[in-house]
Design a protein around this motif. Structure first.
Motif, PDB file in Angstrom:
ATOM      1  N   THR A   1       1.364   1.590  -3.607  1.00  0.00           N
ATOM      2  CA  THR A   1       0.639   2.107  -4.415  1.00  0.00           C
ATOM      3  C   THR A   1       0.070   3.762  -4.056  1.00  0.00           C
ATOM      4  O   THR A   1       0.067   4.466  -5.222  1.00  0.00           O
ATOM      5  N   THR A   2       0.348   4.043  -2.896  1.00  0.00           N
ATOM      6  CA  THR A   2       0.101   5.491  -2.724  1.00  0.00           C
ATOM      7  C   THR A   2       1.395   6.249  -3.116  1.00  0.00           C
ATOM      8  O   THR A   2       0.928   7.418  -3.578  1.00  0.00           O
TER       9      THR A   2
ATOM     10  N   ALA B   1       2.895   5.757  -6.234  1.00  0.00           N
ATOM     11  CA  ALA B   1       2.464   5.589  -7.613  1.00  0.00           C
ATOM     12  C   ALA B   1       1.242   6.835  -7.674  1.00  0.00           C
ATOM     13  O   ALA B   1       1.168   7.401  -8.737  1.00  0.00           O
ATOM     14  N   ASP B   2       0.194   6.367  -6.754  1.00  0.00           N
ATOM     15  CA  ASP B   2      -0.953   7.173  -7.201  1.00  0.00           C
ATOM     16  C   ASP B   2      -0.378   8.880  -7.152  1.00  0.00           C
ATOM     17  O   ASP B   2      -1.045   9.660  -7.778  1.00  0.00           O
ATOM     18  N   TYR B   3       0.245   9.107  -6.284  1.00  0.00           N
ATOM     19  CA  TYR B   3       0.741  10.396  -5.867  1.00  0.00           C
ATOM     20  C   TYR B   3       1.449  10.972  -7.239  1.00  0.00           C
ATOM     21  O   TYR B   3       1.343  11.983  -7.826  1.00  0.00           O
ATOM     22  N   TYR B   4       2.404  10.076  -7.666  1.00  0.00           N
ATOM     23  CA  TYR B   4       3.075  10.592  -8.898  1.00  0.00           C
ATOM     24  C   TYR B   4       2.381  10.731 -10.270  1.00  0.00           C
ATOM     25  O   TYR B   4       2.646  11.727 -11.002  1.00  0.00           O
ATOM     26  N   VAL B   5       1.415  10.001 -10.250  1.00  0.00           N
ATOM     27  CA  VAL B   5       0.458   9.765 -11.574  1.00  0.00           C
ATOM     28  C   VAL B   5      -0.439  11.277 -11.435  1.00  0.00           C
ATOM     29  O   VAL B   5      -0.356  11.997 -12.459  1.00  0.00           O
ATOM     30  N   SER B   6      -0.882  11.491 -10.161  1.00  0.00           N
ATOM     31  CA  SER B   6      -1.693  12.920 -10.295  1.00  0.00           C
ATOM     32  C   SER B   6      -0.690  14.039 -10.197  1.00  0.00           C
ATOM     33  O   SER B   6      -1.132  14.876 -11.110  1.00  0.00           O
TER      34      SER B   6
ATOM     35  N   TRP C   1       0.806  -1.071   0.183  1.00  0.00           N
ATOM     36  CA  TRP C   1      -0.086   0.092  -0.063  1.00  0.00           C
ATOM     37  C   TRP C   1       0.863   1.148   0.009  1.00  0.00           C
ATOM     38  O   TRP C   1       0.452   2.266  -0.563  1.00  0.00           O
TER      39      TRP C   1
END
Length: 95
Positions: A28-29, A31-36, A25
């Motif tokens: 996952t967090t 990766a989520d930060y860098y995508v946004s 997790w």
């Protein structure tokens, strides 16, 4: 109906004492930060140009969301809006 595949590490219930769950997790967090953040960086560079926008994008990627918030505040103070629409002829005006 086709059964949905199960996540190898479901979010719930929280298993804070499980290193594998926490690692999954955390990644996952991140990766989520860098995508946004990269999506926002595209907007920053498109509105502020390569030099200034590139600097702000680098600050957002390296030093975090505080700099994304500072960019938003800067844009609001300088232009009075977060609107991304161009001028009447469809071109963006760089300050």
């Amino acid at each position: 109906l086709r059964p949905r595949p199960r996540l190898p590490q479901p979010l719930l219930p929280f298993r804070l004492d499980d290193a594998e769950w926490s690692s999954t997790w955390l990644l996952t967090t991140v990766a989520d930060y860098y995508v946004s953040t990269l999506c926002l960086c595209g907007v920053i560079v498109a509105t502020d140009g390569w030099r200034v926008g590139g600097l702000w994008a680098a600050l957002c990627c390296v030093l975090g969301s505080a700099f994304a918030c500072l960019w938003v505040v800067r844009r609001l103070l300088q232009r009075g809006t977060l609107r991304l629409a161009g001028s009447a002829d469809g071109a963006f005006a760089y300050d």
